[in-house]
Design an enzyme around this catalytic site. Structure first.
Site, PDB file in Angstrom:
ATOM      1  CD  GLU A  12      11.427   2.979  -6.097  1.00  0.00           C
ATOM      2  OE1 GLU A  12      10.471   3.194  -5.341  1.00  0.00           O
ATOM      3  OE2 GLU A  12      12.438   2.335  -5.745  1.00  0.00           O
ATOM      4  N   GLY A  78       4.860   5.717   0.644  1.00  0.00           N
ATOM      5  CA  GLY A  78       3.458   5.858   1.005  1.00  0.00           C
ATOM      6  C   GLY A  78       3.282   7.039   1.939  1.00  0.00           C
ATOM      7  CG  MET A 173       8.819  -1.628   1.883  1.00  0.00           C
ATOM      8  SD  MET A 173       8.167  -2.877   0.730  1.00  0.00           S
ATOM      9  CE  MET A 173       8.908  -4.370   1.383  1.00  0.00           C
ATOM     10  CG  ASP A 197       1.228   4.026  -1.791  1.00  0.00           C
ATOM     11  OD1 ASP A 197       0.978   3.735  -0.613  1.00  0.00           O
ATOM     12  OD2 ASP A 197       2.357   3.873  -2.313  1.00  0.00           O
TER      13      ASP A 197
END
Length: 232
Positions: A12, A78, A173, A197
């Site tokens: 990232e 996500g 997260m 995702d």
């Protein structure tokens, strides 16, 4: 202006790190901070590590050591909003913990004692991010991003998040922990992430496959946003 940028994983941050001129590396508390200039603008890029504790530790070290004026949290997420697909952008207007529960004492689900129920992103940073999205002609959604120490890969976890946070557009997260630290330091922040995702039973497979796509898109967004914040 000095801009702080935080990503959790090597994948990232690597594209942004490679673009930093006069780069210096600082290692603190297991985190790496890369300082220098991104297209002429002073930046401090943190690779925090994964999860809320790592993100909060890294954000605190970044704010204390480098004194950035604003924080941008980047990376992958996500997708929860039905319109999102891999490579699309999510921008936070608020972040909340999806795995905190002190409701027995009268707090909202996701709220910790002594804290607001959610952490609001800075309006000017949101506006700048949305301007970049229009310029780049990207598909994007702005809204609530929720964070917790779990990779959502199944119907049970997904159903719980949708029940508690029906308006959430993405899950990841670190963002809320970073927002929490920025709130305590009174430093403006925004989350600008790309979808890797859709949070379902196959999310672990699509995450591995599409992380590079998300990293490329989030890097493009952050680079453009840094330019806009520095030069208008």
């Amino acid at each position: 202006m000095k801009i702080g940028i935080i990503g959790a994983m090597e994948e990232e941050v690597t594209l942004l790190r490679d673009k930093i001129d006069n780069r210096q590396t600082i290692t603190l508390g297991g985190c790496e901070i890369y300082t220098g200039q991104l297209n002429g603008t002073e930046v401090a890029l943190l690779k925090s590590g994964i999860g809320k504790v790592a993100a909060a530790l890294g954000a605190t070290l970044l704010l204390e050591h480098c004194k950035p004026d604003v924080i941008i949290n980047t990376g992958s997420a996500g997708g929860l909003a039905s319109t999102l697909k891999v490579g699309d952008i999510v921008v936070s207007d608020e972040t909340r913990y999806h795995d905190a529960d002190v409701t027995a004492f009268g707090y909202e689900y996701g709220q910790l004692p002594g804290c607001p129920a959610g952490f609001k992103a800075d309006d000017k940073l949101i506006a700048a991010a949305e301007s970049c999205i229009r310029e780049l002609n990207l598909n994007a959604v702005r809204g609530l991003i929720v964070s917790g120490d779990a990779f959502i890969n199944g119907s049970v976890g997904l159903a719980k998040i949708r029940h508690n946070f029906p308006d959430a557009v993405a899950v990841e997260m670190e963002a809320t922990a970073i927002a929490h630290v920025c709130h305590n330091f009174n430093v403006p922040f925004v989350v600008v992430r790309a979808i890797s995702d859709v949070a379902d039973q196959q999310s672990h497979l699509s995450f591995d496959e599409f992380l590079a796509v998300a990293a490329k898109q989030s890097t493009l967004m952050v680079e453009t946003l840094v330019q806009k914040l520095a030069h208008g």
